[in-house]
Each structure stands twice: as C-alpha cells, then as structure tokens.
Design an enzyme around this catalytic site. Structure first.
Site, PDB file in Angstrom:
ATOM      1  CB  CYS A  87      -0.913  -0.006   1.214  1.00  0.00           C
ATOM      2  SG  CYS A  87      -1.787   1.551   1.435  1.00  0.00           S
ATOM      3  CB  CYS A 104      -6.213  10.319  -9.336  1.00  0.00           C
ATOM      4  SG  CYS A 104      -7.667   9.461  -9.979  1.00  0.00           S
ATOM      5  CB  CYS A 155     -16.018  76.541  25.015  1.00  0.00           C
ATOM      6  SG  CYS A 155     -14.723  77.629  24.439  1.00  0.00           S
ATOM      7  CG  HIS A 191      -4.963   5.690  -8.849  1.00  0.00           C
ATOM      8  ND1 HIS A 191      -5.802   6.598  -9.462  1.00  0.00           N
ATOM      9  CD2 HIS A 191      -3.826   5.679  -9.567  1.00  0.00           C
ATOM     10  CE1 HIS A 191      -5.189   7.117 -10.500  1.00  0.00           C
ATOM     11  NE2 HIS A 191      -3.978   6.580 -10.591  1.00  0.00           N
ATOM     12  CB  CYS A 241      -1.765  68.857  16.854  1.00  0.00           C
ATOM     13  SG  CYS A 241      -2.806  69.922  15.843  1.00  0.00           S
ATOM     14  CB  CYS A 274     -40.678  24.327  11.957  1.00  0.00           C
ATOM     15  SG  CYS A 274     -40.012  25.722  11.031  1.00  0.00           S
ATOM     16  CB  CYS A 319     -16.275  83.033  13.377  1.00  0.00           C
ATOM     17  SG  CYS A 319     -17.635  81.888  13.236  1.00  0.00           S
ATOM     18  CG  HIS A 350     -38.612  40.143   1.412  1.00  0.00           C
ATOM     19  ND1 HIS A 350     -38.875  40.558   0.139  1.00  0.00           N
ATOM     20  CD2 HIS A 350     -37.899  38.998   1.295  1.00  0.00           C
ATOM     21  CE1 HIS A 350     -38.308  39.704  -0.714  1.00  0.00           C
ATOM     22  NE2 HIS A 350     -37.726  38.744  -0.048  1.00  0.00           N
TER      23      HIS A 350
END
Lengths: 151, 513
Positions: free
Chosen positions: B143, B193, B314, B162, B324, B256, B346, B269
């Site tokens: 084998c 194979c 604020c 085989h 930063c 069910c 502003c 739906h």
C-alpha cells in the site's frame, strides 16, 4: 507523543537508503517528525550553486495531511515569501497521502527550476519577474550568492 | 404541504362564516384580482420535506435518470451533482454532447468503457520508480500510503485503478469528511487523480457510524444547496427543506411554522424585493453607519486631522493631540486667532476650505438622518411585531371568556384572526420602510407613501384596540368592532401591495443609488 507510525519509520529508512540526488533530509535527533533538509539549487536556474536549508515537519495526522515545509535560507523566488513559506499546490489542497517527503522535496526543487509568477506568494518578486525577468533573475542570483553560498 | 393547505383553507373558512352578514366588507371576495399576488400563494405549489424525504427525493431523482440512462446509480449521482441536479441538462449533454468529455468534467470514469482499457494514470510516477525496485510476494501488494504489504484482496480502488489498503482508504475518507467537511467532492487518494469517490464506496469503506452520519449529512446538504428547487428552512434547529416547482420570490411556510421567502430565505418581505432587502440588511449589518455617525457628529482638527467630538459649549477648540495643540473655531474650522473677543464675526472666515468641510459634513449628516428615519421605523415595526406575539396569549384568554358567554369556539376565532392580520400588517409595514429608503421621489412614490400612512394608521388603531380598548368593551360589540378594524387593515395592506406590484409591472419605481 504517540508512537511513530510505521509509515514514517519506513519512509525515513528508504529516504536514507535511497537518497534523492541533490537533496538531503535528515530527521532531528530529538524529534523523528522534524527533518533538516538541504536542497541544492538546480542546474541552469538562478539558484544554481546554492545550498538551501529547509525545515520539514510531519504533522500528527501525516500522511493524511501534508507535511509543513519552510525555507530557512533566504531566497528570491515569486512563490516563496520573506518568511520562507512556499506556495505549492501539493502542500495545500492537492496533497495526497500517496505523496511522500521525497516527492514533496522533488517538487520544491522543480519549483526552483520553474518559478510561476502568475500564482505568486511574494508579490513584489512576482511583479518584477513578470515585467523585467532579466533583472529578477539577476536578483535571484545575487541572493543565491549572498545567502546560499556562505559556507 | 397537505397540512399547510388545510390550515390555510380553514382560516379562510372561519373568516367567511362569521362575516356572512356583512358582504360589503368581504375582502376575501373583493380581491380576486389577477394582479393581486397575495392570492397566488395558494397557487404557488411547494412541499416541505423532512431529512428522510430529502434522501428519498434524491434517490428518486437518480432512479428517474437511470430508467433512461443505464449507468451505475453512484455514477448517476455524481453526474447529477455536476449538473446541480438538473435532469434535463444532464440528459441533453448525455445524448447530444461528447460523452467522454462529460464523464471527464464530472470526474468519473466512463462506466461504458471496458475496464481493461483503463490504465492507472501516471500520477504517481515519481514514486513508481521506488515501487518497481521492491519485489512483492505473490497475492500481495504494498500500500503506497502505509508502506505495508497487504494481501491483494484487502486492496481496493475506484475505477481509476489506484489501489490502497482498505484501512488507509477508511482513514483517508474519515479525514476528508470529518476534518475537511468534504462530501460529494472527495477525490481518489492518489496524487493528481481527480476521479470522485462515490457514496457506495464511502459507505462500504467507512464503518464508524459518526463519520457515516456526517457524510450522509454532507451529501444531503450538497443536494439541497445545489438544487435550485430546494431550500433549507432557515429557522434554527429545523431540518426540513422546502421544494418548489419553479424558483420565484414567494412566501413558503415550513412545517415548523416558519414563513420565509423561497428565493432569498429571509422572512417574507413583500413589498420590497430580495435584492434591495439584501442591500438593506448589509447596510444595517456593516458599520458604514458608524462611520456616518462619526462624520456627522465629529470634526477633524484642521491641522492634524485627528477626530474630535465636542463635549462642551465653548467653540474655542484646542486640539488635545500633544504634537498639534492647534487652536481653531468649531463653527468655521478656521484658526481661532482672528476671532479674538468678537467671535460672532467668524462668518467672515468663509475660506473655501472651511466651506467645503462644512458642506461635506452636512451631506453626511443628512444621509445619516435619512437612514435613521427609515431604520427607526423599520426597527420599530419589527419590535412591535415581537410584542404582538404576546397578544396571542391575552387574546386566548378573551376567547375563553367569550366561550363562557354562550359563544361557540368557531365564533370567537375572529380574535385570533385579528392578531394574525395585525402581525401581517406589521411585517408588511416593516418592509415598506426598506422599500421607501431606496425609492426616488415621483408621483407613484407619493401615492405609495399615502398608502403606507393609511396602513400604518389603521394598524396602530387595531393594535391599540386589541391591546387596551377591548377590555372596556361590551362583549357583544367586540366582534363587530374587531372585524371592522382588521378587515380595513387587511384591505389597506392589500391595496398597498397591489399598488407596489403594479409599479413593478409598469416599471414606475425609480431607485436611489
């Protein structure tokens, strides 16, 4: 760990008795499932003259599942990545229990002779292999000289 | 199916019986409109199959083919599986095409070719060299998997020849089934194979009942999954499958009790179509709306782009990013410096950049609001639908009470019917919001929204009545009240669906991208 299956014992014996030219695979002293492998770079390939170290491990359910193989030596190849992992079908879904360590290592050697940039693992290498094969081969030779010819 | 049909018929009957006195409101009769797809439910034939019936159906399919094509049943199964259990396609290819190619594609050896002509393929060429050098005693073979000498009668293989020992085959198949979850597509163990292992061989070689059961499950599963006319009931722990005559988006009811759309497997739906519902579910599931929230509720520091959520009044912002620390105005995103004491000026800082930032934020805020508007209503009806299920319990009490007041069992069924209709309305309403979310405004969409409003108002009235008002009502009045209300709801629901379906036919719906 469970006893070593007959298949592994026999396969190792045969591997020692009838070694494959250009390939050596030696089981580790403390773990018969772990092999130290050396593959010589095939002739007429950019890896010619190099000696490539690999590790091969036979997992618990070998030969039902494929051995785990990895390059230890750095190699510039489109199907082998930076960690040495190999993209080869027989190590993945095309594995068959009728394959052996011997056939796996021969396939890896064949992969060195015939890189396949269309199924890449290392993308940058594959890209260069496709657009500028000359330069890619030059790199592969350079890496072989640098990493695979030291000793 | 039989039992389902009975139920369906029964419900309609009970409704009709109790409504014989007010024909004008009889919706069941009014809606014999061919365009009304709701009524097609009865015409849409489907069967519910248990696991055993699925296996039997699979066997019947194979037999049907085998009556015409005389090849082994196991081969037929592989061929049928290759054609996704479409008999006609298989027949067509079998008789019109290249049979050799057909067998090769389906990964089986042509059973009609004589066995002697079959040579083992050259796949194991690399190892065959080693094999030649080793001599085997007569009547035994080595084998290639376990490297053991085995008596020839214990070696076996497929038509591809085989051969391996039965124990290795068993181990190989077990690994494929248990570890890799493969069923129909297990190939021969030889390298290279691709001939498939048939089910009879698996059952012959594998004895472990656990593995056999898993294999049978995998085979049945692949049969149902690749058969267009079959779909597993998506309800958890239900092992039934529903079988239809042709694929269409139609509601089917499993034994069910779970009711779902055959085409996509979601809850039924209507009026929204499967494809839009799928998009909606994906939208709700993935976190695209999280990023929308971030876009709508935060701003980025104009200098280092870090995301900032404002948590105080604020507007003089100081970026907390230590590298930063830029100071800017939350309102205009311009530098704070020129604001000084007169912050109201502003709006002067209408630099293009700041304008753009605000524009983008407003757009994503509007998109989020729009989504949340529809999502809230969708979720709300879904939630209500869950709560309405509690109504069944309270309504049951009421029904018992009424039976104590000289009403027959059949006479009080209208209450259950009312809850059924209420649930149907909730479900329809829920999906109208999915439909509406993707709908582009036009004349028809306005009519749709009117219908939606009417249905929603009617549904809420019915819900309120069943949940609250009913307790204060005189028993004698209840029936009339409830029937009027649920009939109106049902009518509105059908009108709405009818209108949407008409729109599908006339292609009057336009969608947002």
């Amino acid at each position: 760990m469970s006893a070593l299956p007959r298949r592994i014992i026999k396969e190792t014996q045969r591997l020692m008795q009838e070694p494959v030219p250009g390939i050596s695979a030696v089981p580790d002293e403390s773990n018969a499932r772990y092999f130290h492998v050396i593959v010589t770079g095939p002739e007429d390939s950019p890896f010619e003259g190099g000696l490539f170290k690999l590790e091969l491990f036979l997992p618990e359910d070998y030969p039902m599942s494929a051995p785990k193989v990895r390059f230890i030596t750095k190699i510039y190849h489109p199907n082998i990545d930076r960690l040495g992992r190999i993209c080869l079908d027989i190590l993945k879904d095309k594995w068959s229990p009728a394959l052996q360590i011997r056939t796996v290592l021969l396939s890896i050697q064949a992969l060195l002779s015939a890189p396949n940039p269309d199924d890449p693992l290392a993308n940058d290498v594959a890209e260069l292999w496709k657009v500028n094969e000359v330069e890619a081969i030059r790199n592969a030779k350079e890496w072989t000289r640098k990493y695979a010819m030291e000793n | 199916m039989d039992s389902d049909e009975d139920m369906e018929t029964f419900e309609v009957d009970s409704g009709n019986e109790s409504s014989s006195d007010d024909i004008g409101f009889n919706i069941e009769d009014q809606n014999q409109n061919p365009k009304d797809r709701q009524n097609d439910i009865e015409e849409f034939v489907f069967n519910v199959l248990s696991t055993e019936e699925i296996v039997q159906h699979m066997i019947d399919c194979i037999k049907e083919v085998n009556i015409i094509v005389e090849i082994p049943a196991t081969t037929t199964r592989i061929l049928l599986n290759h054609f996704k259990w479409d008999k006609e396609k298989l027949m067509e290819r079998y008789y019109d095409g290249d049979q050799e190619q057909l067998f090769a594609e389906a990964r089986v050896i042509n059973p009609l070719a004589s066995r002697s002509s079959q040579q083992p393929s050259t796949s194991s060429s690399m190892s065959s060299k080693a094999k030649v050098s080793r001599r085997c005693p007569p009547n035994s073979e080595e084998c290639e998997i376990c490297f053991t000498l085995i008596p020839s009668n214990l070696m076996t293989g497929l038509e591809c020849n085989h051969r391996f020992c039965t124990q290795c085959w068993c181990e190989y198949l077990t690994t494929k089934i248990m570890a890799e979850g493969m069923g129909q597509t297990i190939a021969c163990a030889a390298h290279g194979c691709n001939i498939l292992v048939d089910d009879a061989t698996v059952m012959r070689l594998v004895r472990d009942p656990k593995v056999r059961l898993k294999y049978q499950h995998l085979i049945t599963n692949s049969f149902v999954e690749c058969n267009r006319l079959l779909r597993w009931c998506p309800s958890p722990d239900c092992n039934n499958a529903v079988k239809v005559q042709h694929v269409e988006a139609h509601p089917v009811t499993c034994k069910c009790g779970h009711r779902f759309c055959f085409a996509c497997g979601e809850n039924w739906h209507d009026p929204v179509r499967c494809s839009l519902l799928k998009r909606w579910i994906k939208k709700c599931d993935d976190d695209s709306e999280t990023s929308n929230w971030i876009a709508a509720n935060t701003k980025e520091c104009p200098k280092c782009n870090v995301t900032i959520e404002k948590d105080g009044g604020c507007n003089h912002m100081v970026c907390k990013n230590q590298s930063c620390k830029t100071e800017f105005c939350w309102v205009c995103l311009g530098s704070w410096e020129p604001h000084g004491s007169s912050w109201y000026s502003c709006n002067r800082f209408n630099e293009e950049e700041a304008k753009e930032a605000r524009g983008a934020q407003e757009r994503s805020r509007a998109a989020l609001q729009r989504y949340l508007f529809y999502c809230n209503r969708y979720m709300n009806h879904m939630q209500s639908l869950k709560f309405e299920n509690k109504l069944y319990a309270s309504v049951k009490e009421k029904m018992e009470e009424m039976q104590h007041h000289c009403m027959s069992w059949i006479e009080v069924q209208f209450l259950k019917k009312a809850v059924d209709i209420l649930c149907q309305c909730r479900q329809t309403l829920m999906y109208t919001y999915v439909f509406a979310y993707y709908l582009r405004k036009n004349n028809q969409s306005t009519i749709f929204e009117d219908n939606q409003r009417d249905l929603e108002a009617a549904t809420e009235k019915l819900s309120e009545y069943l949940e609250r008002d009913i307790t204060n009502e005189n028993l004698a009045n209840i029936k009339q009240q409830v029937q009027d209300k649920y009939r109106y709801c049902d009518l509105r629901r059908k009108k709405l669906l009818e209108h949407v379906h008409e729109g599908y036919e006339k292609e009057s719906w336009e969608y947002m991208d």
